[in-house]
Scaffold this active site. Structure first.
Site, short mmCIF file in Angstrom:
data_model
loop_
_atom_site.label_atom_id
_atom_site.label_comp_id
_atom_site.label_asym_id
_atom_site.label_seq_id
_atom_site.Cartn_x
_atom_site.Cartn_y
_atom_site.Cartn_z
N GLU B 60 0.79 -1.26 0.08
CA GLU B 60 -0.14 -0.07 -0.05
C GLU B 60 0.84 1.13 0.07
OE1 GLU B 60 -0.83 -2.73 1.78
OE2 GLU B 60 -2.70 -3.17 0.77
N HIS B 129 -11.65 -5.22 7.88
CA HIS B 129 -12.33 -5.04 6.57
C HIS B 129 -13.55 -4.24 6.68
CE1 HIS B 129 -10.08 -8.73 5.51
NE2 HIS B 129 -10.40 -8.60 4.42
#
Lengths: 380, 336
Positions: B60, B129
């Site tokens: 990321e 999540h």
């Protein structure tokens, strides 16, 4: 816990490429020689002059910090060959992503002193237009710029251009996750980027052996990137090595990693005291490998530099230092309201309100607003 | 006018932006061949090629950091962070680099990045999540933070984000991904409400209820339920979290005298705290009661079997409305 190691010990030493030895002798290197065939007397003198000037800049700036004119300065003393050799290998179209220590590179790229010194005096975050110099702002966050260089190089590849990006980094940066990720991306996308690592042996107080168990250039092959170790105090070798990497980048060869083995003779920054973590003998050992004296010896032995020429170069360096000092001490403090400038490209309503409220607050001291007006204006 | 799901609207927005500007490139994990784990980028690699829809390695910080380099080069990258909880490895690049480069270079270097973040809970996922990290980015100057709540806004606000010369965090309410709505695909962007504008999603007179992203739908449902009890709730869809468009909120509170703010993120230092404090500062004389926050708890996101307790639902919103109105509520009798 094992004792802190100084040099990487986990793997046999790599071949360190060199063209001029510490005593000024020109030696030959099969890989590097072809890249410096055009370097004549004038080019060598130019490299030497730039190293003298860059060292003079460094000495002057360090003195200015000690005199209270600069908040901080990151000395480059001892790393002149790495900075000068690498920037001489670049074309003006090549985009440089530096750390905070590449003040010599910035000067040689064309940055002006108010811009260079403003950062360290506390007047501005950066003092040049990156697109005028093709050089990004000084990067304080360690290793961050390697990703920016890689992304920029990915863009070059998408455009099909024959130029490149170069990321400067130190030995300490190679411990950062961003540097690992940048090499993964560079290799995956075959980006025309050069990772130019100046291994100056110390990340503030931490020796390079704490950062890497293997020679730093040896890490690159694990990513599928050619790694080259070069004598970072040998300006001719640095020039050749970066030209080698640049040719790879321009011809679709992808990324390269260069470890320039050099030494930071001064502190990490002027806030630092290196006598707490390193010994005198180490300094003496590296002083004998000084990048300026070895090229001066080489030039003198070849009859290419006499005393008059030497004096001329030193006078030129002194003039540059005087210009630097003048630009530094005569720099006006920035205007207060500029703290709100350029935070966003487009209007931002919350910030606009804060700006207006502070403008009115400051104006209230100047008698331009009555106290009632000021309270009324900022109360809603 | 087309009826599209929120994912289809985002896909259409990406497609239009890429057609409009060849410098728009997409980057992210699994966004190419797979079309993203939510299929938001479905078909785009096939139509635009792997140079413009870039399947990246799993990193990321590098997705954001190389996008910074691309922006330096004049590209307009759109980064996809696969899930909200995965944005933290890219946090440094966002807050230290993306947010500050424009200021650091005195306006010379622009960072027209759009960072898409599927966010929020309610989809029964494991940990990492279902998070709501928006406040971290709202707290950082130099960034814009927006969150659409319906397909039309998802389409236009994404195109506005990509066209903006400022970096934009675009928080996608993933539990609304499959909700459909009418989308005008061909209207000019200039005719749309500004990206930073808060809008009245439903007018009302008794209480102002501010929501954004996934909870706008819940807030509208709460307003419908309250109407049956004779309570008129004005629902404001915040849309932009940074900057907050305070004018319509102030206008509403000056009429209703009561404010409730709701979000999935934890209460402490969240959007609710900021809006409640600002409205208290600027509308104190109009308030009939203290502003109320109806939020997630200050806990790590719970296992999915418990998430319904964490997420504000219609009944918790109505309970908050009762507090604002001084009606009996679950907190009646608490000393503070």
């Amino acid at each position: 816990m094992t004792q802190t190691r100084h040099e990487p010990t986990g793997q046999a030493a790599m071949k360190m490429h060199q063209l001029i030895t510490a005593d000024g002798t020109r030696v030959h290197d099969e890989l590097l020689d072809p890249f410096v065939q055009d370097v004549d007397r004038d080019a060598l003198i130019s490299l030497y002059r730039d190293m003298v000037v860059v060292r003079r800049i460094d000495v002057e700036a360090t003195a200015l910090q000690r005199q209270g004119q600069l908040a901080l300065w990151p000395p480059m003393l001892g790393q002149e060959a790495s900075q000068v050799g690498s920037v001489h290998a670049m074309d003006q179209d090549d985009f440089i992503f530096p750390t905070y220590r590449e003040n010599g590179v910035a000067y040689l790229r064309g940055a002006k002193f108010p811009g260079i010194m403003g950062t360290w005096r506390g007047n501005m975050n950066t003092g040049w237009d990156p697109y005028q110099l093709n050089m990004a702002t000084p990067q304080i966050i360690i290793g961050s710029q390697t990703l920016h260089a890689t992304g920029y190089a990915m863009g070059i590849a998408m455009e099909g251009r024959e130029t490149l990006a170069i990321a400067y980094l130190g030995d300490g940066a190679t411990s950062q996750g961003d540097v690992h990720e940048s090499m993964v991306f560079a290799a995956s996308f075959q980006a025309p980027v050069i990772f130019f690592c100046q291994n100056n042996h110390w990340a503030i107080s931490e020796p390079v052996g704490l950062q890497s168990a293997v020679p730093i250039a040896g890490r690159a092959q694990g990513y599928g990137i050619p790694g080259l170790q070069v004598d970072g105090n040998d300006v001719l070798a640095v020039l050749a090595a970066v030209r080698w990497a640049a040719r790879r980048a321009r011809t679709g060869g992808g990324p390269s990693f260069i470890e320039a083995v050099t030494y930071r003779m001064g502190p990490h920054t002027t806030a630092d005291d290196p006598t707490r973590y390193r010994g005198v003998t180490e300094l003496e050992e590296w002083a004998a490998k000084d990048p300026l004296s070895r090229l001066r010896t080489h030039l003198a032995n070849a009859g290419m530099l006499d005393d008059a020429a030497q004096a001329g170069i030193e006078a030129e360096a002194d003039a540059v230092a005087a210009e630097l000092r003048d630009a530094c001490i005569n720099m006006p403090d920035p205007e207060p309201m500029t703290v709100f400038d350029d935070i966003y490209a487009e209007d931002h309503s919350v910030l606009d309100r804060e700006r207006e409220q502070y403008r009115r607050y400051l104006a209230s001291f100047e008698g331009q607003l009555g106290a009632g007006q000021q309270v009324q204006g900022s109360a809603s | 006018m087309s009826s599209l799901s929120l994912t289809q609207a985002i896909n259409a927005g990406l497609r239009q932006a890429m057609e409009d500007d060849p410098k728009v490139v997409l980057m992210g994990e699994d966004i190419g061949t797979l079309g993203g784990v939510f299929r938001v980028t479905d078909g785009l690699m096939k139509d635009f090629g792997s140079h413009r829809v870039i399947d990246t390695p799993l990193a990321e910080s590098a997705i954001i950091g190389t996008a910074v380099g691309l922006a330096y080069r004049g590209f307009r990258p759109v980064c996809e962070i696969q899930f909200d909880g995965f944005i933290y490895p890219g946090f440094d690049q966002i807050v230290s680099q993306v947010a500050k480069l424009h200021a650091r270079t005195h306006g010379k270097v622009r960072m027209p990045l759009t960072i898409r973040v599927p966010f929020g809970g309610g989809i029964g996922s494991p940990e990492h999540h279902s998070e709501s990290p928006e406040a971290y980015f709202v707290h950082t100057s130099g960034l814009r933070v927006i969150s659409p709540s319906n397909p039309q806004d998802a389409y236009t606000m994404l195109r506005q984000a990509i066209a903006s010369d400022d970096p934009v965090l675009y928080f996608e309410p993933k539990r609304r991904y499959h909700a459909k709505g009418d989308v005008e695909l061909n209207a000019p962007l200039s005719a749309a409400p500004p990206m930073g504008a808060a809008l009245v999603a439903e007018p009302g007179t008794d209480v102002t209820l501010v929501a954004y992203g996934p909870l706008v739908r819940t807030a509208l449902d709460a307003a419908s339920a309250a109407r049956a009890d004779g309570i008129s709730i004005e629902v404001i869809d915040l849309r932009s979290l940074s900057p907050v468009d305070y004018a319509p909120i102030m206008e509403s509170v000056r009429r209703t005298g009561r404010l409730v703010v709701t979000h999935e993120a934890g209460k402490t230092l969240g959007m609710g705290a900021e809006i409640a404090a600002t409205i208290t500062e600027r509308c104190f004389n109009y308030l009939e009661s203290a502003p109320v926050r109806v939020t997630g708890f200050d806990i790590p996101y719970p296992p999915s079997k418990l998430e319904k307790h964490h997420l504000p639902d219609l009944d918790r919103m109505l309970d908050g409305v009762d507090r604002a109105l001084g009606r009996p509520n679950s907190q009646t009798g608490m000393e503070d």
